[in-house]
Design a protein around this motif. Sequence first.
Motif, PDB file in Angstrom:
ATOM      1  N   ARG A 150       0.789  -1.218   0.000  1.00 21.61           N
ATOM      2  CA  ARG A 150       0.000   0.000   0.000  1.00 21.61           C
ATOM      3  C   ARG A 150       0.824   1.271   0.000  1.00 21.61           C
ATOM      4  O   ARG A 150       0.303   2.340  -0.282  1.00 21.61           O
ATOM      5  CB  ARG A 150      -0.920   0.016   1.218  1.00 21.61           C
ATOM      6  N   CYS A 151       2.083   1.216   0.321  1.00 18.07           N
ATOM      7  CA  CYS A 151       2.877   2.432   0.455  1.00 18.07           C
ATOM      8  C   CYS A 151       4.214   2.255  -0.259  1.00 18.07           C
ATOM      9  O   CYS A 151       4.891   1.246  -0.074  1.00 18.07           O
ATOM     10  CB  CYS A 151       3.107   2.737   1.932  1.00 18.07           C
ATOM     11  N   PHE A 152       4.568   3.242  -1.072  1.00 20.68           N
ATOM     12  CA  PHE A 152       5.836   3.205  -1.799  1.00 20.68           C
ATOM     13  C   PHE A 152       6.552   4.517  -1.560  1.00 20.68           C
ATOM     14  O   PHE A 152       5.987   5.585  -1.727  1.00 20.68           O
ATOM     15  CB  PHE A 152       5.603   3.027  -3.304  1.00 20.68           C
ATOM     16  N   ILE A 153       7.794   4.446  -1.192  1.00 20.43           N
ATOM     17  CA  ILE A 153       8.621   5.643  -1.012  1.00 20.43           C
ATOM     18  C   ILE A 153       9.825   5.489  -1.935  1.00 20.43           C
ATOM     19  O   ILE A 153      10.589   4.543  -1.822  1.00 20.43           O
ATOM     20  CB  ILE A 153       9.079   5.790   0.455  1.00 20.43           C
ATOM     21  N   VAL A 154       9.954   6.416  -2.869  1.00 25.77           N
ATOM     22  CA  VAL A 154      11.063   6.382  -3.810  1.00 25.77           C
ATOM     23  C   VAL A 154      11.973   7.555  -3.500  1.00 25.77           C
ATOM     24  O   VAL A 154      11.557   8.716  -3.582  1.00 25.77           O
ATOM     25  CB  VAL A 154      10.551   6.454  -5.268  1.00 25.77           C
ATOM     26  N   LEU A 155      13.206   7.271  -3.142  1.00 23.48           N
ATOM     27  CA  LEU A 155      14.193   8.305  -2.857  1.00 23.48           C
ATOM     28  C   LEU A 155      15.141   8.389  -4.048  1.00 23.48           C
ATOM     29  O   LEU A 155      15.636   7.386  -4.531  1.00 23.48           O
ATOM     30  CB  LEU A 155      14.983   7.957  -1.584  1.00 23.48           C
ATOM     31  N   THR A 156      15.366   9.597  -4.502  1.00 24.61           N
ATOM     32  CA  THR A 156      16.255   9.784  -5.642  1.00 24.61           C
ATOM     33  C   THR A 156      17.031  11.079  -5.450  1.00 24.61           C
ATOM     34  O   THR A 156      16.777  11.825  -4.517  1.00 24.61           O
ATOM     35  CB  THR A 156      15.460   9.792  -6.964  1.00 24.61           C
TER      36      THR A 156
END
Length: 55
Positions: free
Chosen positions: A44-50
């Motif tokens: 349910r939760c996606f965190i994309v760090l870039t």
Amino acid sequence: MSQPYKGQDPIPNGTTGLIYGRVQSGKTNTTIATLALAHENNFRCFIVLTSDNTW
């Protein structure tokens, strides 16, 4: 990376993933496909760090 996931059991809660590679190696497409599969498997939760690695 002390206990890498081997793909045989359900993914444990709190699992973190990392996609790392060279420039133009397909990381974006891999990320999109991975998120799509995760969504299909009820994540349910996606965190994309870039970052923007330009001087």
